[in-house]
Design a protein around this motif. Structure first.
Motif, PDB file in Angstrom:
ATOM      1  N   LYS A  16     -30.834 -16.008   0.911  1.00  0.00           N
ATOM      2  CA  LYS A  16     -30.449 -15.102   2.001  1.00  0.00           C
ATOM      3  C   LYS A  16     -31.675 -14.562   2.746  1.00  0.00           C
ATOM      4  O   LYS A  16     -31.725 -14.576   3.976  1.00  0.00           O
ATOM      5  N   PHE A  19     -33.413 -17.313   4.640  1.00  0.00           N
ATOM      6  CA  PHE A  19     -32.675 -17.609   5.877  1.00  0.00           C
ATOM      7  C   PHE A  19     -33.101 -16.638   6.974  1.00  0.00           C
ATOM      8  O   PHE A  19     -33.389 -17.041   8.102  1.00  0.00           O
ATOM      9  N   ILE A 140     -24.289 -18.622   2.355  1.00  0.00           N
ATOM     10  CA  ILE A 140     -25.221 -19.660   1.927  1.00  0.00           C
ATOM     11  C   ILE A 140     -25.040 -19.919   0.434  1.00  0.00           C
ATOM     12  O   ILE A 140     -24.993 -18.978  -0.366  1.00  0.00           O
ATOM     13  N   GLN A 142     -26.405 -22.727  -2.776  1.00  0.00           N
ATOM     14  CA  GLN A 142     -27.444 -23.707  -3.094  1.00  0.00           C
ATOM     15  C   GLN A 142     -26.993 -24.565  -4.271  1.00  0.00           C
ATOM     16  O   GLN A 142     -26.401 -24.060  -5.222  1.00  0.00           O
ATOM     17  N   SER A 174     -20.505 -21.455   7.002  1.00  0.00           N
ATOM     18  CA  SER A 174     -20.865 -21.643   5.598  1.00  0.00           C
ATOM     19  C   SER A 174     -21.811 -22.838   5.475  1.00  0.00           C
ATOM     20  O   SER A 174     -21.542 -23.908   6.026  1.00  0.00           O
ATOM     21  N   TYR A 175     -22.907 -22.617   4.756  1.00  0.00           N
ATOM     22  CA  TYR A 175     -23.898 -23.674   4.568  1.00  0.00           C
ATOM     23  C   TYR A 175     -24.110 -23.932   3.082  1.00  0.00           C
ATOM     24  O   TYR A 175     -24.395 -23.010   2.318  1.00  0.00           O
ATOM     25  N   CYS A 177     -26.570 -25.786   0.761  1.00  0.00           N
ATOM     26  CA  CYS A 177     -27.917 -26.339   0.872  1.00  0.00           C
ATOM     27  C   CYS A 177     -28.370 -26.950  -0.446  1.00  0.00           C
ATOM     28  O   CYS A 177     -28.312 -26.289  -1.493  1.00  0.00           O
ATOM     29  N   LEU A 195     -30.930 -26.410   8.622  1.00  0.00           N
ATOM     30  CA  LEU A 195     -30.044 -25.247   8.610  1.00  0.00           C
ATOM     31  C   LEU A 195     -30.295 -24.311   9.803  1.00  0.00           C
ATOM     32  O   LEU A 195     -29.364 -23.953  10.524  1.00  0.00           O
TER      33      LEU A 195
END
Length: 205
Positions: A16, A19, A140, A142, A174-175, A177, A195
């Motif tokens: 976070k 980002f 986010i 991971q 929503s990502y 990663c 991203l």
């Protein structure tokens, strides 16, 4: 997208703050944090009893006092139906927006809340972000590829475990990663090209 307020959600360690760091290199944005208010409030107790400053400590030390932080934050939230920490940050964001109006008569700088964690009460953090501030929520997560399957970073505590799925389902964007091996600068470069580049296309529409 016309909003100038962005909230970021995700479990501890998902990226976070990274980002926000990368986004702030591309656009003007000011960081706001509900957790910072918690850390400032409980700092005297943690220093006295643990010798740890929650506002300036390593991830290892933060993990040691995490239960204390979560417990204090939880009681305050329960006493106010989730509004205690919001009420500390809300006037700061609105004042920031008002100051921009005074200077430029328009909003040029984004307000970025780096730790949206709860959607438990009716007027909780997600509702506050979207309905009261008119902002958007970015989630986010991971993952690593293990045996050809995505294995996601797990929540740090029961609170995160109970809230993360709901935060993701309420996110505007929503990502997911994949964990990137290598030096931090290499990680930043790759995320900036993927991203961050994708998100910038969205907010500049």
């Amino acid at each position: 997208m016309k909003t100038k307020i962005i909230g970021i959600a995700g479990v501890a360690g998902s990226g976070k703050d990274l980002f926000f760091e990368l986004l702030s290199k591309e656009i003007k944005c000011k960081r706001f944090s509900l957790g910072d208010e918690l850390k400032k409030e409980i700092k005297p107790y943690c220093l006295q009893h643990f010798g740890i400053d929650p506002t300036n400590c390593s991830r290892k030390d933060k993990n040691l006092i995490r239960k204390c932080l979560v417990s204090h934050a939880s009681v305050k939230r329960q006493l106010t139906q989730g509004r205690y920490w919001l009420n500390k940050v809300d006037p700061k964001i609105k004042n920031h927006i008002f100051e921009q109006f005074l200077r430029d008569e328009k909003i040029n700088e984004y307000s970025c809340i780096t730790d949206i964690r709860y959607n438990q009460y009716e007027n909780d953090e997600v509702s506050w972000l979207k309905n009261e501030l008119g902002g958007i929520l970015v989630h986010i997560s991971q993952f690593k590829i293990i045996n050809s399957k995505r294995v996601f970073l797990q929540p740090a505590n029961e609170d995160e475990k109970s809230q993360d799925a709901g935060l993701k389902s309420n996110a505007d964007y929503s990502y997911e990663c994949q964990f990137i091996e290598g030096p931090l600068e290499k990680v930043k470069e790759k995320l900036s090209r993927s991203l961050i580049k994708d998100f910038l296309k969205i907010i500049k529409k």
